[in-house]
Write an enzyme that holds these catalytic residues in place. Structure first.
Site, PDB file in Angstrom:
ATOM      1  N   CYS A  44       0.842  -1.205   0.000  1.00 18.34           N
ATOM      2  CA  CYS A  44       0.000   0.000   0.000  1.00 18.34           C
ATOM      3  C   CYS A  44       0.876   1.254   0.000  1.00 18.34           C
ATOM      4  O   CYS A  44       0.488   2.281  -0.545  1.00 18.34           O
ATOM      5  CB  CYS A  44      -0.901   0.007   1.231  1.00 18.34           C
ATOM      6  N   CYS A  63      13.327   5.294  -6.568  1.00 18.77           N
ATOM      7  CA  CYS A  63      11.950   5.587  -6.176  1.00 18.77           C
ATOM      8  C   CYS A  63      11.907   5.554  -4.654  1.00 18.77           C
ATOM      9  O   CYS A  63      12.943   5.611  -4.002  1.00 18.77           O
ATOM     10  CB  CYS A  63      10.966   4.595  -6.781  1.00 18.77           C
TER      11      CYS A  63
END
Lengths: 401, 75
Positions: free
Chosen positions: A191, A336
């Site tokens: 998530c 990232c």
């Protein structure tokens, strides 16, 4: 068995013909271990404790973050920075002081799993990673304990009751019936990486609690040997039958000794190809050489500014693979937040036969920041700005029916 | 025939449904989908035929419901 206070508290479920006082007694005598205290576990624990489970164990070594509050409804703003097990236990004891709440401020491991799980009747999987899931699966298989699997991806969720006793010697399917061996870690996303609407883990967590209560009160579990898939966008449920006699159980340990010797973190990480990943030391070397271009593919909302060395910001959501094809021979390190999107991007570049040498920084900006001490930054090195949870991607790129 | 895909596979196939020519085996089905969407090769998934998780030797009927399901890890 029950005080007047308890009889009043549980009166609405005792009223049910198929539940009655017998069902309430069974709940009071039951012990449930919840591994993880996040988006799945919060609703599951709330309803299990409200229903009058005798003993609940909460296991998590994490602290409450602001970005948890959108879906982890046991915590309030004032809990930010507190240990999740302490904050959750406080709320649950206030909800129902008749329930024994045990706090385990550590992660499940091969050292503690067998002893701990043996003390409980059933386990609820509230984790967000494969290593923990395979560990729960294998420990429960050895101990012949049922466990309730739950997991989410964006607007979808899965739930299943695994290792349920079908007869004296036969158990229902388990997670290895679906995936005998772990998939590549880079093919999965949490998530934190891709975002989630809070109600999805909320709903899946409630389904986990529902099946747990039914198992403990001897009601027939609806999802025994079935995997239920929920899609919030279509508001649909689909169930898939699992074959309990699947013989391929991968490399599941068959004895406690084999289990203790298994390193689940390495076992699940090793399923990545690893060829494009670099660690912080290798990354430092690349910074010094200035031979590679460094591209930060986090979205704009995930960071503010940074840069001691030259970087380019190219949000993942805006990347077109073709733009790398026109650059001739590329030498790029992608960064990232946690090293998952950067690895996925490299897989895409390779599959599209884009020429170049591409690396992904393991654990991304978060891992880099975790490992670098303050002295390092004072020497003039970069510290990546703190990110926020990655929000759901724009769905307009995919078609749904 | 129509193949329903779930989770991350939706992004790879750019839709939650994919229309392909009929094939009668799981192996041919897998080959057909992975030829059209090469990134599928890098992902694990199970295949369900008519809501039953299938083995590689199972046969597919023309009106079978097919699903490709990857693992999820969020929680």
């Amino acid at each position: 068995m029950f005080s007047p206070e308890e009889k009043e508290r549980y009166s609405r479920q005792i009223l049910l013909d198929s539940f009655g006082e017998d069902g309430q007694v069974k709940l009071k005598q039951a012990a449930v271990l919840v591994v993880g205290a996040g988006g799945l576990a919060c609703p599951a624990m709330t309803y299990l404790v409200a229903a009058g489970i005798g003993h609940i164990g909460i296991m998590d070594d994490d602290t409450v973050e602001r970005s948890n509050l959108q879906r982890q409804t046991l915590y309030s703003t004032n809990d930010i920075g507190r240990k999740k097990v302490n904050a959750a236990a406080g709320r649950l004891r206030a909800l129902n002081p008749n329930v024994r709440v045990s706090e385990y401020d550590f992660v499940l491991s091969t050292e503690n799993a067998l002893d701990l799980i043996a003390q409980f009747d059933i386990v609820i999987d509230g984790t967000d990673n494969l290593a923990a899931r395979y560990l729960i699966n294998d420990a429960c298989a050895l101990l012949k304990k049922p466990w309730v699997y739950g997991s989410v991806y964006k607007f979808e969720g899965q739930v299943a009751l695994f290792n349920f006793p079908l007869s004296d010697n036969l158990r229902s399917a388990d997670y290895r019936s679906l995936f005998p061996e772990p998939p590549p870690a880079s093919s999965l996303a949490t998530c934190n990486e891709v975002g989630v609407v809070g109600v999805v883990p909320g709903l899946i967590g409630l389904l986990q609690a529902t099946e747990c209560i039914k198992y403990l009160t001897n009601e027939t579990p609806a999802i025994n040997s079935k995997l239920i898939c929920f899609d919030a966008l279509n508001l649909s449920f689909e169930s898939f039958e699992l074959l309990s006699n699947s013989s391929d159980k991968g490399s599941r340990p068959l004895t406690a000794t084999e289990f203790h010797q298994k390193d689940y973190m390495e076992y699940c990480q090793s399923k990545t190809d690893g060829s494009c990943e670099i660690n912080t030391e290798q990354f430092e070397s690349i910074i010094k050489d200035r031979d590679f271009e460094i591209i930060d593919i986090r979205e704009a909302h995930e960071f503010s500014t940074f840069s001691v060395f030259k970087t380019r910001h190219l949000p993942y959501s805006s990347i077109n693979i073709e733009q790398f094809r026109s650059n001739g021979h590329n030498k790029i390190v992608f960064i990232c937040r946690r090293g998952i999107r950067s690895k996925l991007l490299i897989e895409k570049l390779k599959s599209e036969n884009v020429n170049g040498v591409f690396f992904s920084l393991i654990d991304g900006a978060e891992g880099w920041n975790r490992l670098r001490d303050s002295n390092f930054f004072e020497k003039g090195h970069v510290k990546f700005s703190e990110g926020v949870d990655f929000l759901p991607e724009n769905l307009s790129t995919t078609k749904r029916q | 025939m129509k193949v329903k895909v779930f989770g991350r596979l939706i992004e790879i196939c750019e839709s939650n449904y994919v229309e392909i020519d009929f094939v009668d085996s799981v192996e041919l089905l897998k080959n057909s989908m992975e030829t059209r969407f090469p990134l599928l090769k890098q992902h694990k998934y199970f295949i369900a035929i008519d809501k039953v998780i299938s083995g590689s030797n199972d046969l597919i009927k023309p009106d079978s419901e097919i699903a490709f399901m990857p693992p999820y890890s969020g929680g």
